[in-house]
Every structure is written in C-alpha cells, then in structure tokens.
Design a protein around this motif. Structure first.
Motif, PDB file in Angstrom:
ATOM      1  N   HIS A 107      33.927  19.974  17.456  1.00 13.36           N
ATOM      2  CA  HIS A 107      33.931  19.539  16.057  1.00 13.36           C
ATOM      3  C   HIS A 107      32.550  19.091  15.597  1.00 13.36           C
ATOM      4  CE1 HIS A 107      38.184  19.915  16.267  1.00 13.36           C
ATOM      5  NE2 HIS A 107      38.405  18.814  16.939  1.00 13.36           N
ATOM      6  N   LEU A 108      31.553  19.192  16.511  1.00 18.11           N
ATOM      7  CA  LEU A 108      30.217  18.714  16.183  1.00 18.11           C
ATOM      8  C   LEU A 108      29.129  19.771  16.340  1.00 18.11           C
ATOM      9  CD1 LEU A 108      30.330  15.144  17.802  1.00 18.11           C
ATOM     10  CD2 LEU A 108      30.655  15.749  15.409  1.00 18.11           C
ATOM     11  N   HIS A 128      41.072  17.566  14.018  1.00 24.85           N
ATOM     12  CA  HIS A 128      39.796  16.957  13.644  1.00 24.85           C
ATOM     13  C   HIS A 128      38.720  17.970  13.254  1.00 24.85           C
ATOM     14  CE1 HIS A 128      41.729  13.597  15.911  1.00 24.85           C
ATOM     15  NE2 HIS A 128      41.364  12.990  14.803  1.00 24.85           N
ATOM     16  N   ASN A 131      36.141  17.720  10.256  1.00 27.95           N
ATOM     17  CA  ASN A 131      34.714  17.368  10.290  1.00 27.95           C
ATOM     18  C   ASN A 131      33.856  18.358   9.512  1.00 27.95           C
ATOM     19  OD1 ASN A 131      35.260  15.202  11.951  1.00 27.95           O
ATOM     20  ND2 ASN A 131      33.820  15.777  13.539  1.00 27.95           N
ATOM     21  N   ALA A 134      32.312  18.079   6.015  1.00 26.11           N
ATOM     22  CA  ALA A 134      31.107  17.295   5.757  1.00 26.11           C
ATOM     23  C   ALA A 134      30.028  18.106   5.062  1.00 26.11           C
ATOM     24  CB  ALA A 134      30.566  16.723   7.068  1.00 26.11           C
ATOM     25  N   VAL A 218      30.388  13.151   8.410  1.00 24.90           N
ATOM     26  CA  VAL A 218      31.302  13.494   9.501  1.00 24.90           C
ATOM     27  C   VAL A 218      32.179  12.291   9.849  1.00 24.90           C
ATOM     28  CG1 VAL A 218      31.415  14.014  11.981  1.00 24.90           C
ATOM     29  CG2 VAL A 218      29.915  15.351  10.490  1.00 24.90           C
ATOM     30  N   CYS A 221      34.873  11.977   7.247  1.00 28.17           N
ATOM     31  CA  CYS A 221      35.907  13.008   7.428  1.00 28.17           C
ATOM     32  C   CYS A 221      36.852  12.625   8.561  1.00 28.17           C
ATOM     33  CB  CYS A 221      35.258  14.358   7.759  1.00 28.17           C
ATOM     34  SG  CYS A 221      34.381  15.160   6.396  1.00 28.17           S
ATOM     35  N   ASN A 222      36.268  12.219   9.676  1.00 25.33           N
ATOM     36  CA  ASN A 222      37.048  11.972  10.878  1.00 25.33           C
ATOM     37  C   ASN A 222      37.948  10.764  10.766  1.00 25.33           C
ATOM     38  OD1 ASN A 222      37.335  11.115  13.944  1.00 25.33           O
ATOM     39  ND2 ASN A 222      36.685  13.244  13.903  1.00 25.33           N
ATOM     40  N   THR A 225      41.328  11.467   8.949  1.00 23.98           N
ATOM     41  CA  THR A 225      42.123  12.639   9.337  1.00 23.98           C
ATOM     42  C   THR A 225      43.502  12.258   9.861  1.00 23.98           C
ATOM     43  OG1 THR A 225      40.170  13.980   9.819  1.00 23.98           O
ATOM     44  CG2 THR A 225      42.212  14.603  10.929  1.00 23.98           C
ATOM     45  N   CYS A 295      34.325  13.028  18.446  1.00 23.76           N
ATOM     46  CA  CYS A 295      34.082  13.690  17.165  1.00 23.76           C
ATOM     47  C   CYS A 295      34.041  12.689  16.028  1.00 23.76           C
ATOM     48  CB  CYS A 295      35.120  14.772  16.888  1.00 23.76           C
ATOM     49  SG  CYS A 295      36.845  14.226  16.950  1.00 23.76           S
ATOM     50  N   SER A 297      32.141   9.729  16.010  1.00 25.44           N
ATOM     51  CA  SER A 297      30.750   9.301  15.834  1.00 25.44           C
ATOM     52  C   SER A 297      29.946   9.743  17.051  1.00 25.44           C
ATOM     53  CB  SER A 297      30.658   7.783  15.667  1.00 25.44           C
ATOM     54  OG  SER A 297      31.208   7.355  14.442  1.00 25.44           O
ATOM     55  N   ALA A 377      38.226   9.119  18.077  1.00 21.26           N
ATOM     56  CA  ALA A 377      38.886   9.662  16.892  1.00 21.26           C
ATOM     57  C   ALA A 377      40.161   8.912  16.552  1.00 21.26           C
ATOM     58  CB  ALA A 377      39.188  11.148  17.093  1.00 21.26           C
TER      59      ALA A 377
END
Length: 417
Positions: A107-108, A128, A131, A134, A218, A221-222, A225, A295, A297, A377
C-alpha cells in the motif's frame, strides 16, 4: 464529456466503465488498470480458480503480487508458502511480482515508485488500498471477490455517494495528520455530523490541503478506512499533470468543515481506530511494546518525524520499539541519511520492510496481557497476537514519545524533557 458536474470518484468510475457519466447508486463493471494481491491470499485464489477449471487468468499483465505480510520465514511452513507463491506467479504469468525484499508494503511502495498515478482505477484484495487515494487514484479493496476480477477482468460495483471534508488551518506542534484521521473516524462512528460514512467516499478538499505532504495524505486515507468507507479521495497533488478534479457544483451527500488548528493529539483505544480519544485521557498508561510503520504511517516522512523525538534519547527500560520501513527504498534512504542510526542509538529494533507486527503478529508480537502503542492500520483484539493484549494507536510522534517515557505521552513533552 458529461455536462453534469461530477465528483472525482464519479469521473474515475465513469472512465473505467467506458461511460461519460455515472451517478451514485449506478451498478457498473469498471475495468481496472491494475489488480493487486498480497501474499496472504495468493494460494487461496489459486485453489478456488483451479477448482472452477481456470488454468489462466484475465489480463495477467495487469496483476501484481506483493509479499509484505510474511517477509521473514519463521518456520518451514512459511518458507513453503513463499515457494508456492513464486510457483503460482510463474504459472499465471503474473505481470509484476514483488517478492521478499523487492518492494515492501504493497500500500506504500507503488506510490513511491510512481506506477500508481493520479486518475488510475484499480482493484485490490486488501481494504487499505484506499491509501492510493492520497494522489487522486481510486483503488477498491474487494476481499475474496478478487477471484472474480482475476477470472473475468472486472467486478460489479455500485457507485457510492461522496462526503466532502474541507480542511482549514494548520496542525499544531506535536499533532500529526494521523490525529486528524482519528478525529474523523470517531466523529463518523459517533454520528457527530449526522451522516454515515458506510460505503461512502470521503473526499478531502479545502485550503488546509496545502500544508499536507503525500505521507500526511496517506495517513488520513488509512486512519478512516476501518470505519467502512467505500474509498478515500484527494485531488491530484499540486503540479500533477495527470488525474481529475471534482467539478464545481458536484453533488455531495454532505459537507464537513474541519479546522486543523483545533485538532489535538489523539490515541485510538483498543478495539478500533474509531475509538479515538484525546491523548491526555490515557496519558501515563504503561506500555511494553511500540511499533513505527505499517501502511498507516510507514513512509520516510513518518520516520523522520519520529526521529526528531527520539534523537539523543533512549527507549525506556522494559519497552520494545520496533521500526518497520514501508519500503526497501525508505529503508535505504534511512540508512544513507542517518535516520537508521538515530533509531539504533535509541535502542529500537529494525525489521525488514513490510507490514511488521500489524500482519497478525507474524513478527514482533505482543506477549500475553502486554500493552502496545503503534502506528498500525488497526488495533482489534488479537491483531498483534494474543487476544488479551491491549493495542493503542497513535501518530509517529506520540509513539516515539511514549517509547521514551515507557507510557503513553505527548511528543511535545518528550521534546522539552
């Protein structure tokens, strides 16, 4: 081109469905540009489709396999699962396969590598994937129904309504975008604004966006979720030549105005990200375990922020602090610019890029009855292993400060100490 105003999400779904216009409630069959599956579901998808007689999948060149949950094989069974995933990738002629050590968190690192672009539409297994909103992309996590996407190339999808959250002002010192996400998650779950976020898109707008990095986006968003949103959307980053924007006059289900300067540091209590509360309400809660990454941070900027709190200090006796870069690129950058040394000097434990403890405690789990604070998450019971463990969520700043204190503490306090 449709003459009717549309939200960003309507435009992306319309384009993916070969239409000029879609309205909330419409049932469509959008065609994704990419399909992402994480290591935990590859074998199951293969077994199910094989039983149904499928020997190949639709558009394998669009399919991405990502190994990020089980990146360190702790047993012969885990090693065998890894080998089986590699075999399936060859059998299905998967277009992109990021094996152990080759990408990081699914997710990153796609955002960092630039193969997720503003305006893209994709399907994924894991929820997730929001993300990717973003940067103005739309990814729908469909769980086990990803097998239908693999078999047919699409999946019926209902166009969701959109709630607009307009951000104003700037965050105060010691406050992170993750805290904003917790405030929103709690606000929606407690009916603060009189509107449900269930299967709705939450779209961010307003002048407050200017102060948010991609990592901040991000985190936002996370953090929301898990409350059941259909997706999260941001306009493309400033200067982007790709992607789409919501039209003036687009029809939003509800509009919320949020002043970032009024947000304080938050902690999500055990049980879910929506169980957020002001940090001071739980300050002093003893911890055994802390974790930076996932995911939620796990981007470079998140670790840089935590390092400003940790530099020159030590993790409290009796606390284990795990640091999990979100991608191999982030891990290398941290090694090259000295961030990695900051964490090592503080007594942290560095783990390989991926999900880390958030993947069901496959690595660095809690012990029975232990207490954790992390940027994971989610924090449902048993997320990091034992069901009697207590898992709190917070921003990278708060997690770093708490690791130093040995108890939940604000970042500003740690910096001034």
């Amino acid at each position: 081109m449709s003459a009717k105003p549309q939200t960003l999400t309507q435009k992306l779904l319309a384009r993916a469905s070969g239409r000029d216009y879609v309205a909330p409630g419409d049932v469509i069959h959008p065609v994704p540009e990419l399909v992402i599956i994480h290591d935990g579901y590859v074998e199951t998808a293969y077994r199910e489709l094989t039983k149904l007689g499928f020997r190949r999948i639709a558009s394998p060149e669009k399919v991405v396999f990502v190994t990020d949950h089980e990146v360190v094989y702790g047993s012969p069974a885990a090693a065998a699962r890894g080998a089986r995933i590699r075999e399936i990738a060859r059998c299905w002629r998967i277009g992109r396969f990021y094996d152990v050590g080759q990408g990081g968190h699914g997710h990153l690192f796609p955002l960092e590598q630039g193969w997720i672009k503003p305006g893209m539409f994709l399907f994924a297994y894991d929820m997730h994937c929001t993300n990717f909103g973003a940067i103005g992309a739309a990814a729908y996590g469909v769980g086990p129904e990803i097998t239908s996407v693999l078999a047919t190339g699409t999946l019926w999808t209902q166009v969701p309504d959109t709630i607009c959250v307009r951000l104003h002002g700037k965050l105060a010192p010691g406050v992170h975008a993750r805290d904003v996400g917790f405030v929103l998650a709690h606000g929606f779950s407690s009916d603060r604004w009189g509107v449900s976020a269930d299967y709705r898109v939450v779209e961010f707008a307003g002048p407050g966006l200017a102060g948010l990095s991609i990592a901040d986006r991000v985190a936002l968003c996370n953090s929301i979720t898990e409350i059941g949103v259909a997706n999260v959307a941001f306009p493309p980053p400033a200067g982007s030549k790709e992607g789409v924007h919501s039209d003036p006059g687009a029809d939003y289900l509800h509009v919320i105005d949020l002043d970032l300067s009024e947000i304080t540091a938050q902690v999500a209590l055990p049980g879910g990200p929506d169980r957020a509360a002001p940090l001071e309400s739980v300050a002093g809660q003893r911890i055994d375990h802390a974790f930076l990454g996932s995911c939620g941070s796990g981007m470079y900027e998140d670790f840089a922020a935590a390092a400003t709190v940790l530099k020159g200090r030590r993790v409290a006796a009796g606390v284990r602090l795990f640091v999990v870069p979100g991608s191999t690129a982030t891990a290398m950058r941290m090694a090259q610019d000295g961030l990695q040394q900051v964490f090592l000097d503080a007594g942290a434990i560095l783990l390989p890029p991926g999900c880390g403890p958030c993947a069901g405690g496959a690595m660095a789990p809690l012990g029975p009855g232990e207490v954790s604070i992390s940027t994971a998450a989610t924090n449902h019971s048993g997320r990091f292993g034992p069901s009697d463990g207590l898992a709190y969520l917070a921003s990278p700043l708060t997690v770093a400060a708490s690791a130093i204190e040995g108890a939940i503490a604000p970042a500003v306090q740690a910096v001034k100490a």
